[in-house]
Each structure stands twice: as structure tokens, then as C-alpha cells.
Design an enzyme around this catalytic site. Structure first.
Site, PDB file in Angstrom:
ATOM      1  N   HIS A 144     -54.058   1.642  34.781  1.00  0.00           N
ATOM      2  CA  HIS A 144     -52.809   1.873  34.060  1.00  0.00           C
ATOM      3  C   HIS A 144     -51.868   2.732  34.898  1.00  0.00           C
ATOM      4  O   HIS A 144     -52.230   3.273  35.930  1.00  0.00           O
ATOM      5  CB  HIS A 144     -53.056   2.484  32.665  1.00  0.00           C
ATOM      6  CG  HIS A 144     -53.467   3.916  32.653  1.00  0.00           C
ATOM      7  ND1 HIS A 144     -53.560   4.655  31.499  1.00  0.00           N
ATOM      8  CD2 HIS A 144     -53.817   4.776  33.649  1.00  0.00           C
ATOM      9  CE1 HIS A 144     -53.933   5.886  31.788  1.00  0.00           C
ATOM     10  NE2 HIS A 144     -54.101   5.989  33.076  1.00  0.00           N
TER      11      HIS A 144
ATOM     12  N   CYS B  78     -50.753  10.354  37.046  1.00  0.00           N
ATOM     13  CA  CYS B  78     -50.852   9.136  36.227  1.00  0.00           C
ATOM     14  C   CYS B  78     -49.620   8.253  36.357  1.00  0.00           C
ATOM     15  O   CYS B  78     -49.584   7.147  35.833  1.00  0.00           O
ATOM     16  CB  CYS B  78     -51.124   9.491  34.769  1.00  0.00           C
ATOM     17  SG  CYS B  78     -52.864   9.868  34.503  1.00  0.00           S
TER      18      CYS B  78
ATOM     19  N   HIS C  72     -53.748   3.280  38.769  1.00  0.00           N
ATOM     20  CA  HIS C  72     -55.041   3.913  39.033  1.00  0.00           C
ATOM     21  C   HIS C  72     -55.947   3.533  37.879  1.00  0.00           C
ATOM     22  O   HIS C  72     -55.479   3.101  36.823  1.00  0.00           O
ATOM     23  CB  HIS C  72     -54.907   5.443  39.145  1.00  0.00           C
ATOM     24  CG  HIS C  72     -54.464   6.066  37.868  1.00  0.00           C
ATOM     25  ND1 HIS C  72     -53.160   6.101  37.485  1.00  0.00           N
ATOM     26  CD2 HIS C  72     -55.161   6.637  36.858  1.00  0.00           C
ATOM     27  CE1 HIS C  72     -53.056   6.688  36.302  1.00  0.00           C
ATOM     28  NE2 HIS C  72     -54.262   7.015  35.888  1.00  0.00           N
TER      29      HIS C  72
ATOM     30  N   HIS D  28     -59.515   3.953  35.236  1.00  0.00           N
ATOM     31  CA  HIS D  28     -60.422   4.835  34.511  1.00  0.00           C
ATOM     32  C   HIS D  28     -61.626   4.038  34.044  1.00  0.00           C
ATOM     33  O   HIS D  28     -61.514   2.845  33.748  1.00  0.00           O
ATOM     34  CB  HIS D  28     -59.756   5.444  33.276  1.00  0.00           C
ATOM     35  CG  HIS D  28     -58.666   6.407  33.598  1.00  0.00           C
ATOM     36  ND1 HIS D  28     -58.911   7.695  34.012  1.00  0.00           N
ATOM     37  CD2 HIS D  28     -57.314   6.284  33.562  1.00  0.00           C
ATOM     38  CE1 HIS D  28     -57.760   8.317  34.202  1.00  0.00           C
ATOM     39  NE2 HIS D  28     -56.775   7.478  33.940  1.00  0.00           N
TER      40      HIS D  28
ATOM     41  N   ASP E 110     -61.165  -5.178  29.744  1.00  0.00           N
ATOM     42  CA  ASP E 110     -62.018  -4.864  30.895  1.00  0.00           C
ATOM     43  C   ASP E 110     -61.495  -5.513  32.178  1.00  0.00           C
ATOM     44  O   ASP E 110     -61.177  -6.706  32.203  1.00  0.00           O
ATOM     45  CB  ASP E 110     -63.461  -5.314  30.630  1.00  0.00           C
ATOM     46  CG  ASP E 110     -64.428  -4.794  31.681  1.00  0.00           C
ATOM     47  OD1 ASP E 110     -64.271  -3.625  32.101  1.00  0.00           O
ATOM     48  OD2 ASP E 110     -65.328  -5.551  32.084  1.00  0.00           O
ATOM     49  N   HIS E 111     -61.420  -4.703  33.237  1.00  0.00           N
ATOM     50  CA  HIS E 111     -60.921  -5.136  34.543  1.00  0.00           C
ATOM     51  C   HIS E 111     -59.486  -5.646  34.482  1.00  0.00           C
ATOM     52  O   HIS E 111     -59.100  -6.527  35.265  1.00  0.00           O
ATOM     53  CB  HIS E 111     -61.850  -6.179  35.184  1.00  0.00           C
ATOM     54  CG  HIS E 111     -63.105  -5.578  35.746  1.00  0.00           C
ATOM     55  ND1 HIS E 111     -64.122  -5.109  34.943  1.00  0.00           N
ATOM     56  CD2 HIS E 111     -63.497  -5.356  37.010  1.00  0.00           C
ATOM     57  CE1 HIS E 111     -65.080  -4.625  35.712  1.00  0.00           C
ATOM     58  NE2 HIS E 111     -64.726  -4.758  36.976  1.00  0.00           N
TER      59      HIS E 111
ATOM     60  N   GLU F 245     -61.410   8.922  28.227  1.00  0.00           N
ATOM     61  CA  GLU F 245     -60.720   8.450  29.432  1.00  0.00           C
ATOM     62  C   GLU F 245     -61.406   9.007  30.677  1.00  0.00           C
ATOM     63  O   GLU F 245     -61.437   8.371  31.730  1.00  0.00           O
ATOM     64  CB  GLU F 245     -59.253   8.834  29.398  1.00  0.00           C
ATOM     65  CG  GLU F 245     -58.439   8.138  30.471  1.00  0.00           C
ATOM     66  CD  GLU F 245     -56.959   8.332  30.276  1.00  0.00           C
ATOM     67  OE1 GLU F 245     -56.301   7.379  29.825  1.00  0.00           O
ATOM     68  OE2 GLU F 245     -56.459   9.441  30.543  1.00  0.00           O
TER      69      GLU F 245
END
Ligand code: NI
Length: 142
Positions: free
Chosen positions: A16, A35, A41, A43, A81-82, A126
């Protein structure tokens, strides 16, 4: 009545970027700092979905955990996811993908799938030390 909470853990990783298009680069950097990285980047999100209700006298379950597992798989893991949350998940096209907003979006996706008489609570980590919790709107207020 005895109220029991059952929980299922799940995991997804996603990228994100936290920023507002209507703010200057300087303000985004000041508020969102690392961020705001324009290259995004990632998490490793850890999710706990909790359902509270009474025990069904026939099954002894609050709810079948296989059903809860499948709901999380379909509505959260397959969707997030991913993924790049900003670019690939429609809910975040105009919503900053903070942990707070991600938890609310997960709650709103799962709430219609959970029995009306059950309460639903979302806990989202997170990082190992930063986590948020959302249990739905406060019905006593607006
Ligand atoms: Ni971040």
C-alpha cells in the site's frame, strides 16, 4: 444466555501507499512519512475474525469454523493477498488503505455473511506491535 466468542486467524500480505492526492508532496511526507513511499511498501497482515453468539444446542458450535474459514478465504485472502491495495482493490480506489480502513472494509465484507444474531469483530495487525480493532458502528450514536 451464555455468549461465547470464536475466532479464526488468517494472514495476507499486501502493498500500500498512504497519501492524499489533494495534499502537497510536502504535507503527505510530513503526515505519512515512510508510508507515503511512491513505490509502495508491503506488510504481513495478521487477521483475527471473531464471532460472538450463543452455542447451538444441537451442534455445540457458535458457528462452524469451516464456514468462517471459507468466508475469510473468499472475501479477504483471495481479494487482498499479494495485491497492491491502492491499485488493485476497488474498495481502496478512493479510500486510504490504512489498517483502520482495511479493518472496516473487512468487517463490511463479512458482516452480511455472518448470522444476524452474531456479533462480528475484526482485529488486524499491520505489524507485530501495531493493530486495530473494529466491531461495527456504535448503534447508540449516529
Ligand atoms: Ni504501511
Amino acid at each position: 444466555m451464555k455468549q461465547v466468542t470464536v475466532s479464526r486467524k488468517a494472514h495476507f500480505n499486501a502493498a500500500h501507499r498512504l497519501f492524499r492526492k489533494d495534499w502537497s508532496d510536502a504535507k503527505n511526507q510530513e503526515v505519512f512519512d515512510k508510508c507515503n513511499n511512491p513505490f509502495y511498501h508491503g506488510h504481513n497482515y495478521e487477521l483475527i475474525v471473531s464471532v460472538t453468539g450463543t452455542i447451538d444446542p444441537e451442534t455445540g458450535y457458535v458457528m462452524d469454523m469451516k464456514i468462517l474459514k471459507d468466508l475469510i478465504k473468499i472475501h479477504v485472502e483471495d481479494a487482498f493477498d499479494h495485491k497492491n491495495l491502492n491499485e488493485q482493490v476497488p474498495e481502496f480506489a478512493s479510500l486510504i488503505p490504512t489498517a483502520e480502513h482495511i479493518a472496516v472494509v473487512i468487517w463490511e465484507k463479512l458482516r452480511p455473511k455472518i448470522h444476524k444474531e452474531h456479533d462480528l469483530s475484526i482485529t488486524l495487525y499491520e505489524t507485530p506491535r501495531n493493530f486495530v480493532q473494529y466491531s461495527g458502528p456504535n448503534l447508540n450514536q449516529n
